[in-house]
Each structure stands twice: as C-alpha cells, then as structure tokens.
Design an enzyme around this catalytic site. Sequence first.
Site, PDB file in Angstrom:
ATOM      1  N   ALA A  42       0.871  -1.192   0.000  1.00 35.92           N
ATOM      2  CA  ALA A  42       0.000   0.000   0.000  1.00 35.92           C
ATOM      3  C   ALA A  42       0.903   1.235   0.000  1.00 35.92           C
ATOM      4  CB  ALA A  42      -0.958   0.001   1.184  1.00 35.92           C
ATOM      5  N   LEU A  43       1.810   1.262  -0.950  1.00 38.09           N
ATOM      6  CA  LEU A  43       2.886   2.257  -0.933  1.00 38.09           C
ATOM      7  C   LEU A  43       2.369   3.663  -1.195  1.00 38.09           C
ATOM      8  CD1 LEU A  43       5.670   0.304  -2.885  1.00 38.09           C
ATOM      9  CD2 LEU A  43       5.131   0.292  -0.436  1.00 38.09           C
ATOM     10  N   HIS A  44       2.996   4.615  -0.509  1.00 38.27           N
ATOM     11  CA  HIS A  44       2.710   6.037  -0.732  1.00 38.27           C
ATOM     12  C   HIS A  44       4.057   6.739  -0.864  1.00 38.27           C
ATOM     13  CE1 HIS A  44       3.853   6.313   3.437  1.00 38.27           C
ATOM     14  NE2 HIS A  44       2.872   5.487   3.780  1.00 38.27           N
TER      15      HIS A  44
ATOM     16  N   GLY B 229       5.789   8.359   1.098  1.00 36.27           N
ATOM     17  CA  GLY B 229       6.730   8.140   2.201  1.00 36.27           C
ATOM     18  C   GLY B 229       7.604   6.930   1.913  1.00 36.27           C
ATOM     19  N   HIS B 230       6.981   5.836   1.421  1.00 35.38           N
ATOM     20  CA  HIS B 230       7.768   4.650   1.061  1.00 35.38           C
ATOM     21  C   HIS B 230       8.692   4.966  -0.116  1.00 35.38           C
ATOM     22  CE1 HIS B 230       4.036   2.579   2.729  1.00 35.38           C
ATOM     23  NE2 HIS B 230       4.996   2.057   3.450  1.00 35.38           N
TER      24      HIS B 230
ATOM     25  N   GLN C  13       2.914  -9.155  13.638  1.00 37.30           N
ATOM     26  CA  GLN C  13       2.933  -7.864  14.325  1.00 37.30           C
ATOM     27  C   GLN C  13       1.533  -7.266  14.505  1.00 37.30           C
ATOM     28  OE1 GLN C  13       5.465  -6.224  11.016  1.00 37.30           O
ATOM     29  NE2 GLN C  13       4.319  -4.353  11.386  1.00 37.30           N
TER      30      GLN C  13
ATOM     31  N   GLN D 153      11.224   7.479   9.859  1.00 34.95           N
ATOM     32  CA  GLN D 153      11.220   8.022  11.216  1.00 34.95           C
ATOM     33  C   GLN D 153       9.809   8.169  11.778  1.00 34.95           C
ATOM     34  OE1 GLN D 153      13.531  11.634  10.862  1.00 34.95           O
ATOM     35  NE2 GLN D 153      15.471  10.524  10.758  1.00 34.95           N
TER      36      GLN D 153
ATOM     37  N   MET E 158       2.286  10.926   6.115  1.00 38.81           N
ATOM     38  CA  MET E 158       1.808   9.907   5.169  1.00 38.81           C
ATOM     39  C   MET E 158       1.805   8.539   5.842  1.00 38.81           C
ATOM     40  SD  MET E 158       3.423  10.987   1.544  1.00 38.81           S
ATOM     41  CE  MET E 158       3.173  12.654   0.918  1.00 38.81           C
TER      42      MET E 158
ATOM     43  N   ARG F 285      -2.497   3.767   6.376  1.00 38.06           N
ATOM     44  CA  ARG F 285      -3.790   3.740   7.078  1.00 38.06           C
ATOM     45  C   ARG F 285      -4.597   5.019   6.856  1.00 38.06           C
ATOM     46  NH1 ARG F 285      -0.632   0.459  10.973  1.00 38.06           N
ATOM     47  NH2 ARG F 285      -1.646  -1.577  11.062  1.00 38.06           N
TER      48      ARG F 285
HETATM   49  O1  PAF Z   1       7.025  -0.422   9.029  1.00 35.89           O
HETATM   50  C1  PAF Z   1       6.510  -1.397   8.462  1.00 35.89           C
HETATM   51  O2  PAF Z   1       5.890  -1.270   7.414  1.00 35.89           O
HETATM   52  C2  PAF Z   1       6.639  -2.774   9.084  1.00 35.89           C
HETATM   53  O3  PAF Z   1       6.590  -2.713  10.465  1.00 35.89           O
HETATM   54  C3  PAF Z   1       7.898  -3.531   8.615  1.00 35.89           C
HETATM   55  C4  PAF Z   1       9.181  -2.830   9.037  1.00 35.89           C
HETATM   56  C5  PAF Z   1       7.877  -3.678   7.092  1.00 35.89           C
HETATM   57  C6  PAF Z   1       7.935  -4.934   9.234  1.00 35.89           C
HETATM   58  O4  PAF Z   1       6.803  -5.676   8.851  1.00 35.89           O
END
Ligand code: PAF
Length: 323
Positions: A54-56, A58-59, A86, A174, A210, A213
């Site tokens: 779900a890249l934006h 920020g990624h 997680q 960060q 960003m 969610r």
């Molecule tokens: O920050 C995230 O998107 C996740 O916590 C990570 C580092 C990819 C681990 O699943």
Amino acid sequence: MTDDTPSHEPALGAATPGPAVVSTRADLRDALSAWTLSGPEPTDRRAVVMTMGALHDGHLELVRRAREEAGPTGQVVVTIFVNPLQFGAGEDLEKYPRDLDGDVALLAGVGADLVFAPTPDVVYPDGDPVVRVSAGRIGEVLEGAFRPGHLDGVLTVVLKLLQLTRPDVALFGQKDAQQLLAVRRMARDLDLPVEVVGVPTRREDDGLAMSSRNAYLSASERTSALALSQALAGGSREAAAGRGVGAVLATASGILNAAPDVVVDYLALVDPATVEEVPAEHTGDALLLVAARVGSTRLIDNQAVDVAPPQEGDAAGQEAHRD
Ligand code: PAF
C-alpha cells in the site's frame, strides 16, 4: 553533459524498466546472486526497504534514498509483506490494504531493482515461529503498552528479512520512531552486519504524516487527523520558547482534545535513545510522540523537539518548569 556522457536518467519517452518481482526464497536467492555475480563496483551496496505494501510517497522516499545509499549500480531491494506476527487480535490484518500491481508500478519510477513479495508460508514455512526476537523494555512502553507483542513481531520479521536479503544497508521511516529505535538496538545488540538508516517522515501539504492507514479515513476524519501534526507543532513551539515539559504536553494535549473523533492512546515526551519519558525539568533533545484513534483508524506521529531552558525573566516559562 556531452552527448557521450552516460546518463542514468531514462531517455524522454522511454519506458522506465520496472523492478523484477520474486516471491519464493529460491528466486530471491537467484536474483541476489545475479547482482553479486554482475561484478558491482567495490563501493556499490545492496540496500533494502521493508514495507507492508500500500505504498505512498513516504515509502517511495525511502526507496529514492536507498538508491542513493546503494550507488548507481548497487542493488535496491524492496520487500512487500503484511506480517501477521505484528498484528494483535482485533487489529486490521485482514483489511490491511493490499495492491501488489499498483505498488510495483509505483516502484518502477524510483529506482527499485527487485521486489520480494512472499506469502506468509514462504516467510514462516513452519507456521508461527517458536523462537522470536524480543524488543525488551522498548517493546513494553508506548506502542508496546497499547499493542503488546507488536514490536517483537516487527523485529522477528525484520531479522528474517535481513537474513533473506543480506543487505549492507536497511532504511526505515522516522514516522515509526519506536520501531526505528528497536531495529537500531537489535542491530547493535545482536551485532547484525547492516547499517540502519532513518529517513524523515513525508507529510501531506497540510502536515498529515503519510501512512497507508490514511486511506481508511473519511473526509471529516481526515480533517480531525490534522490534530496530530498540529499538536506536535504546538508542543514544539512551547519547547523552543523555553516553557518546559509541562507546557509542551499541555499545549499538545489541548489541541488533540479539541479535535472531534480523536481519542488519544498516548502523548509523551521521551528520551530519543530509550523512549522513556523525560523528567519535568528536562532541557535539550527529546521526542514528542503521539498515538490516537481517529474514528476507528489508529494513527501515530512524532517530532524531534529541543526543550530550551527557561528564558531569563520569563515568569510563565519558569512557572511551567516548576509544575
Ligand atoms: O514499518 C513497516 O511497514 C513494518 O513494520 C515492517 C518494518 C515492514 C515490518 O513488517
């Protein structure tokens, strides 16, 4: 630039080659070896950016930075994996946005060479791992208090993905400050041969950090969500003006409490090296962190602040320090 100067920019009108996409361990190994065997320069590095998709932007900023860290003929690997370990019971694992094709298309423009997009049975072939990484005290406070086991799940998958991708450098945003600290500590405490680089938070023009969610927010919740960045900015101003820790937290919390649909999980001014709350008389570097639910969406944000000593003759500031 002369006509024969080699350029890494694509020619006008030329299609930018997209990254190769692999999903099995064997294909990942082959793609990593192919780069090693291609004879990279000694200064070239492999950089990894770990994401849940779900890249934006920020990624994408992490990937652009990874390209710089790797060097022009280095290898930039992006992992896309929604890590079940997680997510707690009742969290958004099932509805977490997934769009691999859209993500790969975005990555084509920012210099990613390889995408590793495994399924859970590739990452956890024996089911839930019996042995996991513990984030220790870092995993118990703030995010850890509201999401027990979350940071242990993050560190466990980060360590596995580091083992699988074997990068020289790994980049993390960060915005997830506690996660970044936990990853840094894991690398140091466990002597992992990787450099961990933190990349500043990307924000929308109005200040909202960003986040994948953000897509869950309705229009009115999107407006309410601005309270998070505004609270951090308000707290930061109090810090710079020397009004002390109490005033930083009071101002930030006033802004959050005034916003409709915002329920604060925590607001804390912490030591950036430990994420433990700073004492009331603290001056100097600190990190102001917030987590809040906006409607049913949980958002986090943070800002580095410098708590100035009270100004000479500033009665209000000194009073706040005494509180
Ligand atoms: O920050 C995230 O998107 C996740 O916590 C990570 C580092 C990819 C681990 O699943």
